[in-house]
Design a protein around this motif. Structure first.
Motif, PDB file in Angstrom:
ATOM      1  N   GLY A  60       0.799  -1.213   0.000  1.00 59.39           N
ATOM      2  CA  GLY A  60       0.000   0.000   0.000  1.00 59.39           C
ATOM      3  C   GLY A  60       0.824   1.251   0.000  1.00 59.39           C
ATOM      4  N   GLY A  61       2.111   1.145  -0.260  1.00 59.77           N
ATOM      5  CA  GLY A  61       2.955   2.328  -0.340  1.00 59.77           C
ATOM      6  C   GLY A  61       3.377   2.875   0.999  1.00 59.77           C
ATOM      7  N   ARG A  62       2.940   2.243   2.107  1.00 58.40           N
ATOM      8  CA  ARG A  62       3.343   2.756   3.416  1.00 58.40           C
ATOM      9  C   ARG A  62       4.770   2.357   3.712  1.00 58.40           C
ATOM     10  N   ARG A  63       5.448   3.171   4.500  1.00 59.96           N
ATOM     11  CA  ARG A  63       6.810   2.851   4.857  1.00 59.96           C
ATOM     12  C   ARG A  63       6.854   2.202   6.226  1.00 59.96           C
ATOM     13  N   ARG A  64       7.584   1.149   6.298  1.00 64.24           N
ATOM     14  CA  ARG A  64       7.708   0.473   7.573  1.00 64.24           C
ATOM     15  C   ARG A  64       8.750   1.191   8.412  1.00 64.24           C
ATOM     16  N   HIS A  65       8.391   1.489   9.639  1.00 66.73           N
ATOM     17  CA  HIS A  65       9.333   2.155  10.523  1.00 66.73           C
ATOM     18  C   HIS A  65       9.442   1.349  11.799  1.00 66.73           C
ATOM     19  N   ALA A  66      10.417   0.452  11.800  1.00 67.65           N
ATOM     20  CA  ALA A  66      10.566  -0.336  13.008  1.00 67.65           C
ATOM     21  C   ALA A  66      11.640   0.292  13.836  1.00 67.65           C
ATOM     22  N   SER A  67      11.432   0.434  15.124  1.00 64.25           N
ATOM     23  CA  SER A  67      12.446   1.013  15.929  1.00 64.25           C
ATOM     24  C   SER A  67      12.638   0.259  17.200  1.00 64.25           C
ATOM     25  N   ARG A  68      13.871   0.003  17.498  1.00 68.55           N
ATOM     26  CA  ARG A  68      14.132  -0.613  18.773  1.00 68.55           C
ATOM     27  C   ARG A  68      15.493  -0.244  19.255  1.00 68.55           C
ATOM     28  N   SER A  69      15.613  -0.029  20.541  1.00 67.31           N
ATOM     29  CA  SER A  69      16.896   0.223  21.109  1.00 67.31           C
ATOM     30  C   SER A  69      16.744   0.431  22.583  1.00 67.31           C
ATOM     31  N   ARG A  96       8.839  -9.783   8.355  1.00 65.78           N
ATOM     32  CA  ARG A  96       8.830 -10.687   9.514  1.00 65.78           C
ATOM     33  C   ARG A  96      10.208 -10.787  10.140  1.00 65.78           C
ATOM     34  N   GLU A  97      11.226 -10.917   9.314  1.00 73.49           N
ATOM     35  CA  GLU A  97      12.574 -11.056   9.844  1.00 73.49           C
ATOM     36  C   GLU A  97      13.050  -9.778  10.532  1.00 73.49           C
ATOM     37  N   LEU A  98      12.694  -8.622   9.968  1.00 74.83           N
ATOM     38  CA  LEU A  98      13.129  -7.356  10.562  1.00 74.83           C
ATOM     39  C   LEU A  98      12.502  -7.105  11.923  1.00 74.83           C
ATOM     40  N   LEU A  99      11.382  -7.762  12.214  1.00 74.35           N
ATOM     41  CA  LEU A  99      10.778  -7.618  13.530  1.00 74.35           C
ATOM     42  C   LEU A  99      11.672  -8.189  14.627  1.00 74.35           C
ATOM     43  N   LYS A 100      12.610  -9.057  14.255  1.00 70.75           N
ATOM     44  CA  LYS A 100      13.550  -9.615  15.231  1.00 70.75           C
ATOM     45  C   LYS A 100      14.635  -8.606  15.613  1.00 70.75           C
ATOM     46  N   ASP A 101      14.784  -7.591  14.790  1.00 69.70           N
ATOM     47  CA  ASP A 101      15.867  -6.628  14.979  1.00 69.70           C
ATOM     48  C   ASP A 101      15.469  -5.570  15.991  1.00 69.70           C
ATOM     49  N   ARG A 102      16.250  -5.421  17.048  1.00 67.23           N
ATOM     50  CA  ARG A 102      15.957  -4.433  18.072  1.00 67.23           C
ATOM     51  C   ARG A 102      16.294  -3.018  17.592  1.00 67.23           C
ATOM     52  N   ALA A 103      17.163  -2.905  16.634  1.00 70.06           N
ATOM     53  CA  ALA A 103      17.515  -1.587  16.113  1.00 70.06           C
ATOM     54  C   ALA A 103      16.372  -1.035  15.280  1.00 70.06           C
ATOM     55  N   ARG A 104      16.228   0.282  15.277  1.00 70.16           N
ATOM     56  CA  ARG A 104      15.174   0.902  14.486  1.00 70.16           C
ATOM     57  C   ARG A 104      15.529   0.830  13.009  1.00 70.16           C
ATOM     58  N   THR A 105      14.577   0.398  12.204  1.00 71.86           N
ATOM     59  CA  THR A 105      14.812   0.274  10.770  1.00 71.86           C
ATOM     60  C   THR A 105      13.689   0.903   9.981  1.00 71.86           C
ATOM     61  N   LYS A 106      14.009   1.340   8.786  1.00 75.81           N
ATOM     62  CA  LYS A 106      13.022   1.809   7.816  1.00 75.81           C
ATOM     63  C   LYS A 106      13.291   1.091   6.505  1.00 75.81           C
ATOM     64  N   VAL A 107      12.247   0.542   5.922  1.00 71.36           N
ATOM     65  CA  VAL A 107      12.365  -0.063   4.602  1.00 71.36           C
ATOM     66  C   VAL A 107      11.616   0.829   3.639  1.00 71.36           C
ATOM     67  N   LEU A 108      12.328   1.382   2.682  1.00 71.23           N
ATOM     68  CA  LEU A 108      11.717   2.308   1.734  1.00 71.23           C
ATOM     69  C   LEU A 108      11.197   1.568   0.503  1.00 71.23           C
ATOM     70  N   GLN A 109      10.369   2.251  -0.234  1.00 74.04           N
ATOM     71  CA  GLN A 109       9.782   1.686  -1.448  1.00 74.04           C
ATOM     72  C   GLN A 109      10.876   1.316  -2.444  1.00 74.04           C
ATOM     73  N   ILE A 110      10.649   0.247  -3.178  1.00 73.84           N
ATOM     74  CA  ILE A 110      11.635  -0.188  -4.162  1.00 73.84           C
ATOM     75  C   ILE A 110      11.842   0.900  -5.210  1.00 73.84           C
ATOM     76  N   SER A 111      13.078   1.092  -5.604  1.00 75.28           N
ATOM     77  CA  SER A 111      13.384   2.141  -6.578  1.00 75.28           C
ATOM     78  C   SER A 111      13.119   1.660  -7.995  1.00 75.28           C
ATOM     79  N   ASP A 112      13.206   2.587  -8.948  1.00 73.10           N
ATOM     80  CA  ASP A 112      13.014   2.237 -10.354  1.00 73.10           C
ATOM     81  C   ASP A 112      14.093   1.272 -10.841  1.00 73.10           C
ATOM     82  N   PHE A 113      15.210   1.230 -10.128  1.00 67.99           N
ATOM     83  CA  PHE A 113      16.304   0.343 -10.507  1.00 67.99           C
ATOM     84  C   PHE A 113      16.212  -1.002  -9.801  1.00 67.99           C
ATOM     85  N   GLY A 114      15.130  -1.214  -9.061  1.00 68.54           N
ATOM     86  CA  GLY A 114      14.941  -2.505  -8.424  1.00 68.54           C
ATOM     87  C   GLY A 114      15.736  -2.721  -7.164  1.00 68.54           C
TER      88      GLY A 114
END
Length: 605
Positions: A16-25, A482-500
């Motif tokens: 849906g175009g939303r950005r995932r913002h996982a944060s942990r620390s 699912r895998e990034l939920l294991k990461d305690r560090a805060r992460t953001k996964v951005l939308q795939i670029s035109d270059f894949g």
């Protein structure tokens, strides 16, 4: 690359175009006063985002939660359930606390000069923490500092906090003043955030830094990021303190509860305990580990954190800047605080002193927990016993093999981390799409494990193998999340670029494992490459041509590295080719092991 699939493409990082913002620390709050209480230390695994924290960092004491776990305004409980939640202990909550996640083990290698803590998940090394006597960590420490320089052009200031280099304070990390701490939560991740925003005074973000601080001014600050290379530590004046069940936010008059506590009645019960116990003006967030906690445990944590904040302020007021006002917990206590829960089956410690320290630490919360600590006495080093040392050695290599025969290549640079996925030896059984999907899915799990193990931060670019079918891209995207939920560090996964390319940002607070355990190669200067023998021989020929007018001797002596000299001997006849002025000159080639591979000397005699 023969036999390998290298055209890559990957679906964007969230539906849906939303950005995932996982944060942990998580950051510890060490006690500065008397006998530690039961609540003293540690904040469990899930804390709360603060919007003063930059994307590549985390709050010094808080752990930043993924989108599904952040702090939330608890909705009022229906009247009919008030009687039920009034109970001090929640049987359902206590049962959930007894249930753990994936089986974990903590392995401690403790010596007088180095402490290493390994976290194993289902027997596989997932994270490693290393602290050495000559370079103790400073993230989470609170200092009274003095502004040494204000830089309007960078909207930042340098602050002397007593470290080797002045710390760096960005304008968004500045609170109103030494005695007036106000800083907003990351309100986008808190229900009821608009109402909170109205009640929380804050700095005018449009104000330039020169209007907020001046040279010589004293500030109470907390380190959020270790100094790396020639850079000083990153600091913030938004001080936060974590306890066992709660996180204290002195700048926010609000109580929130982690969304990972899914039961509304349990959240309301915990929030009510905090509201009744807290001092007006101090904000708290209830951490996930508090699920099922008793009234006494919550009230004890409120008292401890409030007292610690008062002690910290008094300590800072009586000391001249620069001075340390509050020291973060050591790596062993920090690991036990942040990682020990019901999913930990045992804690293996190879040092008598560290064993006793671990037992005493865990006994404060529950005597039964201390029984999980085992003193390792075997002759074989404990890291060898559990295969940890071998995994650490592999973590310093760029290529990581997958069980299927595929592999990933991880290249860490100053600007970013590039990760490339390849099929390698894996040829699959059914069809190309199936082969690619299996390789990518296997790579996802290993990539996230390597990010955690190597503690890679900043910008990360992952290049998966291209998949044609959308359903497979969805599977890959869901697996990544699912895998990034294991990461305690805060992460953001951005939308795939035109270059894949899939772009990720991951909070970075200290040196990566590679930079902690290695140094720049003095031979290649960090490039990982040296010139080939043929290239050096052509360099010699070009240098002779340049020097030819001034070479008037009968002999030409060329000194070179033995490996280069051996190949040069094979081409002795063509070294002076085309240089008429040196016709008849004798060429003598002398190997010299003292010379660098790319060095050579030319002497005419």
């Amino acid at each position: 690359m023969s036999g390998e699939l290298n055209n890559k493409r990957r679906r964007r990082g969230r539906r849906g175009g939303r950005r995932r913002h996982a944060s942990r620390s998580t950051r510890p709050a060490a006690s500065t006063a008397g006998t530690p209480t039961r609540a003293e230390t540690a904040a469990a695994e899930e804390p709360i985002p603060i919007d003063a924290v930059a994307p590549d960092e985390h709050a010094p004491v808080l752990e930043l939660l993924p989108e599904t776990e952040d702090a939330t305004e608890v909705p009022p409980a229906p009247v009919e359930v008030e009687a039920e939640i009034a109970e001090e202990d929640s049987d359902a909550g206590a049962e959930r606390r007894r249930r753990g996640g994936p089986e974990k083990m903590i392995v401690v290698n403790h010596t007088s000069r180095e402490r290493r803590i390994a976290i194993l998940e289902k027997g596989i090394l997932a994270e490693i923490f290393i602290e050495r006597e000559d370079s103790p960590g400073v993230v989470g420490n609170v200092y009274k500092g003095r502004v040494t320089k204000v830089l309007p052009g960078m909207q930042a200031a340098f602050v002397d906090i007593g470290l080797e280099r002045d710390a760096f304070l960005y304008v968004s990390d500045i609170s109103p003043g030494f005695d007036d701490y106000e800083g907003p939560l990351n309100l986008e991740e808190v229900e009821g955030g608009d109402e909170i925003k109205k009640r929380v005074p804050k700095v005018d973000r449009r104000a330039p830094i020169q209007d907020l601080v001046e040279e010589g001014q004293e500030l109470l600050v907390q380190v959020t990021k270790e100094g790396i290379a020639q850079k000083g530590a990153r600091i913030t004046s938004y001080v936060t303190i974590a306890g066992r069940f709660l996180v204290l936010m002195p700048q926010v008059d609000h109580v929130g509860v982690s969304r990972k506590i899914g039961d509304a009645r349990e959240r309301a019960r915990l929030k009510r305990f905090v509201e009744k116990a807290r001092r007006h003006g101090l904000g708290f967030v209830v951490r996930t580990v508090a699920e099922g906690a008793t009234r006494q445990e919550i009230e004890g944590d409120v008292r401890f954190l409030t007292g610690l904040w008062d002690d910290l302020r008094r300590e800072a007021e009586k000391k001249p800047a620069p001075a340390l006002a509050h020291r973060e917990l050591g790596v062993l206590s920090r690991a036990l605080r942040d990682y020990f829960n019901s999913s930990v089956t045992k804690v293996v410690v190879d040092s008598e002193a560290a064993y006793r320290k671990a037992v005493d630490f865990l006994r404060r919360f529950d005597p039964a927990d201390a029984k999980k600590v085992q003193h390792y006495r075997e002759e074989m080093p404990v890291f060898d016993k559990y295969g940890i040392q071998a995994e650490l050695d592999k973590a310093l290599r760029s290529k990581v093999w997958l069980k299927s025969g595929g592999y990933i290549v991880i290249n860490q640079t100053e600007a970013l981390v590039a990760i490339d996925v390849n099929t390698g030896k894996f040829v699959g059984r059914r069809n190309l799409e199936d082969t690619v999907l299996k390789t990518n899915l296997e790579a996802v799990t290993e990539i996230v494990r390597q990010l955690r193990l190597r503690d890679l931060g900043g910008i990360i670019v992952v290049d998966f193998i291209d998949m044609e079918e959308r359903k497979n891209r969805r599977k890959l995207n869901e697996a990544f999340e699912r895998e990034l939920l294991k990461d305690r560090a805060r992460t953001k996964v951005l939308q795939i670029s035109d270059f894949g390319l899939v772009e990720i940002t991951r909070q970075r607070t200290k040196k990566s494992l590679e930079r902690l355990l290695t140094r720049t190669c003095p031979y290649c200067g960090g490039s990982g490459k040296v010139k080939s023998n043929s290239t050096i021989i052509f360099d010699v020929q070009r240098e002779i041509r340049r020097l030819a007018p001034s070479l008037d001797g009968k002999r030409l002596i060329i000194r070179a590295n033995p490996e280069v000299a051996a190949e040069m001997e094979l081409e002795r006849g063509v070294i002076l080719e085309g240089i008429d002025s040196l016709d008849g000159t004798e060429v003598i080639i002398r190997p010299d092991p003292e010379l660098h591979h790319e060095q050579f000397d030319i002497v005419s005699m």
